[in-house]
Write a protein that holds these residues in place. Structure first.
Motif, PDB file in Angstrom:
ATOM      1  N   UNK A   1       0.777  -1.232   0.000  1.00  0.00           N
ATOM      2  CA  UNK A   1       0.000   0.000   0.000  1.00  0.00           C
ATOM      3  C   UNK A   1       0.806   1.278   0.000  1.00  0.00           C
ATOM      4  N   UNK A   2       2.121   1.210   0.194  1.00  0.00           N
ATOM      5  CA  UNK A   2       2.971   2.397   0.234  1.00  0.00           C
ATOM      6  C   UNK A   2       3.773   2.509  -1.062  1.00  0.00           C
ATOM      7  N   UNK A   3       3.774   3.713  -1.669  1.00  0.00           N
ATOM      8  CA  UNK A   3       4.582   3.906  -2.881  1.00  0.00           C
ATOM      9  C   UNK A   3       6.057   3.900  -2.504  1.00  0.00           C
ATOM     10  N   UNK A   4       6.858   3.078  -3.209  1.00  0.00           N
ATOM     11  CA  UNK A   4       8.279   2.960  -2.895  1.00  0.00           C
ATOM     12  C   UNK A   4       9.181   3.371  -4.050  1.00  0.00           C
ATOM     13  N   UNK A   5       8.586   3.630  -5.233  1.00  0.00           N
ATOM     14  CA  UNK A   5       9.430   3.913  -6.399  1.00  0.00           C
ATOM     15  C   UNK A   5       8.593   4.582  -7.473  1.00  0.00           C
ATOM     16  N   UNK A   6       9.244   5.475  -8.242  1.00  0.00           N
ATOM     17  CA  UNK A   6       8.578   6.110  -9.382  1.00  0.00           C
ATOM     18  C   UNK A   6       9.627   6.452 -10.435  1.00  0.00           C
ATOM     19  N   UNK A   7       9.267   6.273 -11.698  1.00  0.00           N
ATOM     20  CA  UNK A   7      10.167   6.631 -12.788  1.00  0.00           C
ATOM     21  C   UNK A   7       9.349   6.938 -14.034  1.00  0.00           C
ATOM     22  N   UNK A   8       9.953   7.625 -14.976  1.00  0.00           N
ATOM     23  CA  UNK A   8       9.318   7.909 -16.267  1.00  0.00           C
ATOM     24  C   UNK A   8      10.122   7.253 -17.376  1.00  0.00           C
ATOM     25  N   UNK A   9       9.464   6.990 -18.500  1.00  0.00           N
ATOM     26  CA  UNK A   9      10.160   6.412 -19.650  1.00  0.00           C
ATOM     27  C   UNK A   9       9.542   6.952 -20.927  1.00  0.00           C
ATOM     28  N   UNK A  10      10.079   6.562 -22.075  1.00  0.00           N
ATOM     29  CA  UNK A  10       9.692   7.185 -23.342  1.00  0.00           C
ATOM     30  C   UNK A  10       9.126   6.211 -24.370  1.00  0.00           C
ATOM     31  N   UNK A  11       9.544   4.965 -24.344  1.00  0.00           N
ATOM     32  CA  UNK A  11       9.230   4.045 -25.432  1.00  0.00           C
ATOM     33  C   UNK A  11       7.782   3.555 -25.401  1.00  0.00           C
ATOM     34  N   UNK A  12       7.253   3.208 -26.570  1.00  0.00           N
ATOM     35  CA  UNK A  12       5.979   2.514 -26.663  1.00  0.00           C
ATOM     36  C   UNK A  12       6.216   1.014 -26.521  1.00  0.00           C
ATOM     37  N   UNK A  13       5.289   0.319 -25.876  1.00  0.00           N
ATOM     38  CA  UNK A  13       5.530  -1.075 -25.528  1.00  0.00           C
ATOM     39  C   UNK A  13       4.639  -2.068 -26.247  1.00  0.00           C
ATOM     40  N   UNK A  14       3.633  -1.609 -26.954  1.00  0.00           N
ATOM     41  CA  UNK A  14       2.717  -2.550 -27.573  1.00  0.00           C
ATOM     42  C   UNK A  14       1.836  -3.208 -26.530  1.00  0.00           C
ATOM     43  N   UNK A  15       1.350  -4.405 -26.845  1.00  0.00           N
ATOM     44  CA  UNK A  15       0.420  -5.104 -25.958  1.00  0.00           C
ATOM     45  C   UNK A  15       1.164  -5.953 -24.923  1.00  0.00           C
ATOM     46  N   UNK A  16       0.476  -6.261 -23.835  1.00  0.00           N
ATOM     47  CA  UNK A  16       1.005  -7.189 -22.830  1.00  0.00           C
ATOM     48  C   UNK A  16       0.790  -8.615 -23.332  1.00  0.00           C
ATOM     49  N   UNK A  17       1.854  -9.402 -23.296  1.00  0.00           N
ATOM     50  CA  UNK A  17       1.806 -10.745 -23.888  1.00  0.00           C
ATOM     51  C   UNK A  17       2.314 -11.843 -22.944  1.00  0.00           C
ATOM     52  N   UNK A  18       2.471 -11.536 -21.668  1.00  0.00           N
ATOM     53  CA  UNK A  18       2.918 -12.605 -20.769  1.00  0.00           C
ATOM     54  C   UNK A  18       3.178 -12.105 -19.357  1.00  0.00           C
ATOM     55  N   UNK A  19       3.068 -13.039 -18.399  1.00  0.00           N
ATOM     56  CA  UNK A  19       3.371 -12.778 -16.995  1.00  0.00           C
ATOM     57  C   UNK A  19       4.251 -13.908 -16.482  1.00  0.00           C
ATOM     58  N   UNK A  20       5.170 -13.574 -15.577  1.00  0.00           N
ATOM     59  CA  UNK A  20       5.890 -14.658 -14.904  1.00  0.00           C
ATOM     60  C   UNK A  20       6.404 -14.212 -13.549  1.00  0.00           C
ATOM     61  N   UNK A  21       6.631 -15.211 -12.696  1.00  0.00           N
ATOM     62  CA  UNK A  21       7.229 -15.010 -11.376  1.00  0.00           C
ATOM     63  C   UNK A  21       8.525 -15.795 -11.331  1.00  0.00           C
ATOM     64  N   UNK A  22       9.521 -15.215 -10.679  1.00  0.00           N
ATOM     65  CA  UNK A  22      10.815 -15.881 -10.591  1.00  0.00           C
ATOM     66  C   UNK A  22      11.284 -15.835  -9.149  1.00  0.00           C
ATOM     67  N   UNK A  23      11.683 -16.995  -8.623  1.00  0.00           N
ATOM     68  CA  UNK A  23      12.157 -17.119  -7.246  1.00  0.00           C
ATOM     69  C   UNK A  23      13.541 -17.745  -7.259  1.00  0.00           C
ATOM     70  N   UNK A  24      14.436 -17.215  -6.446  1.00  0.00           N
ATOM     71  CA  UNK A  24      15.771 -17.815  -6.373  1.00  0.00           C
ATOM     72  C   UNK A  24      15.744 -19.162  -5.665  1.00  0.00           C
TER      73      UNK A  24
END
Length: 423
Positions: A375-398
């Motif tokens: 619930x707390x904001x911890x980070x913010x940034x801006x960027x420039x590129x266009x990304x197209x559509x979302x095509x996947x999700x994944x989780x990675x654990x060490x």
């Protein structure tokens, strides 16, 4: 960026042009030249830059203040470990140039004549080199290149590439099936067909290459049939596919005993990955909300465990990690085209007790990315590129990990995809 730092940047750009664009400033860098450099930077360093970033650097040559990761990426093109390594190895040349700027030596007529003759000879040699490297090979952007999956969903998946070089002359021809230069195969220009096996799902960009020139890029979307789990050594090894385990409590995870009973070499175990690579409608890759709840499970006594979620788009990926407070130097964050290292940023807010459930969110609106933890904001940034559509999700654990829920929605809170793993 001070004047000396600008000198280093100008020298770096000049050396890159000498190595990858021998025609130099007399022949303007083209879009495909910058795209080629971007691919090489990602292959050499893992840093993903944008075409617009490189174009600005080349246009304003030395009159900017690039991000440290941009400088590291440029240095990797010349075989250096990072920007500091480049500066240390080119210090003498920059200092010599600085001395030349403040030293004036009168020239006599014979010196001027000799310099003039030398310049004429040099231009003749450059012209011959340019003709040999560029004019003797007739590259065309009008080649045919397509890809067909043999399996609609799931892995392994063989992709059949069909190509026609249409008389293009080159010493060698290749297909590189994704970002990894090790996945590059020499092909017969007359054969018309070549196949590659994809062992991991994802949204890949296969490249058709003549000598060192990328002629065409074809998108290859390797989708999963729902969620799948794999144990990885690293990106260069074939994965070990595992049985996903959706417990009665509504948790997505992998069974620890399945990993131990599989053929995974525990000494080289790198990560557990849970993937769902598929179409997610027309959701804009730079205007969305992603919310999830997950935690790490003890495995192999890793002193610095970490976990992260990744969002795949048609152009880039986003990833946001969490780790223990004392280990934040190890993590990297990628939002938009911005790749940020824990070694060069204060990522203390990304440290948490990851053995307990953590609510982590990424909200992106008009190319402004905000990260929220519990619930707390911890980070913010801006960027420039266009990304197209979302095509996947994944989780990675060490090690091992559990996912309680996830929700992907548009900026009006219309849910595009949601999973609580209750079935």
């Amino acid at each position: 960026m001070d004047s000396t730092e600008n000198d280093y940047l100008q020298l770096c750009i000049n050396q890159i042009e000498e190595k990858y664009h021998p025609a130099g400033s007399d022949v303007q860098m083209k879009q495909r030249d910058f795209e080629y450099l971007i691919d090489l930077i990602e292959e050499n360093s893992g840093i993903k830059l944008s075409v617009s970033t490189l174009k600005r650097l080349w246009r304003d040559k030395g009159n900017q203040n690039p991000h440290p990761s941009t400088l590291d990426g440029l240095s990797s093109l010349l075989g250096y470990k990072d920007w500091l390594d480049f500066k240390l190895n080119n210090k003498k040349e920059v200092l010599a140039d600085e001395r030349k700027k403040v030293t004036f030596t009168p020239l006599n007529h014979s010196t001027i004549l000799g310099a003039f003759v030398f310049i004429l000879i040099a231009f003749g040699m450059i012209g011959a080199i340019y003709f040999e490297l560029f004019e003797s090979k007739s590259y065309s952007e009008d080649v045919d290149f397509s890809a067909t999956n043999t399996v609609s969903k799931g892995v392994p998946n063989t992709v059949i590439f069909n190509y026609d070089f249409k008389g293009i002359e080159a010493d060698s021809f290749f297909i590189q099936q994704d970002w990894n230069p090790k996945h590059k195969d020499r092909i017969d220009p007359e054969a018309r067909y070549f196949s590659s096996i994809y062992y991991m799902p994802g949204f890949h960009k296969a490249k058709l290459i003549a000598d060192e020139t990328i002629l065409k890029i074809e998108r290859v979307h390797i989708q999963t049939d729902g969620w799948m789990s794999s144990a990885l050594y690293n990106y260069d090894e074939r994965p070990v596919y595992l049985r996903k385990d959706e417990s009665p409590d509504g948790i997505l995870t992998a069974n620890e005993q399945d990993i131990l009973d599989s053929s995974v070499d525990i000494e080289r175990f790198d990560a557990l990955v849970l993937l769902n690579i598929r179409e997610y409608g027309d959701l804009d890759g730079h205007n969305f909300k992603f919310d999830t709840k997950f935690r790490y499970k003890t495995f192999l006594n890793d002193p610095c465990p970490s976990m992260r979620f990744t969002i795949h788009t048609e152009v880039h990926i986003y990833f946001v990690p969490l780790t223990l407070k004392g280990c934040v130097s190890n993590i990297d964050v990628k939002v938009g085209e911005n790749y940020l290292s824990g070694r060069e940023n204060d990522f203390s807010n990304f440290g948490a007790d990851i053995y307990e459930w953590q609510d982590l969110s990424l909200h992106v609106e008009d190319k402004i990315g905000k990260v929220y933890l519990n619930g707390e904001q911890i980070f913010e940034t801006t960027f420039e590129e266009d990304f197209g559509k979302i095509v996947g999700l994944d989780y990675r654990f060490s090690g091992l990990g559990e996912v309680d829920y996830l929700k992907l929605s548009d900026l009006s809170d219309n849910i595009v995809y949601e999973d609580t793993f209750d079935e």
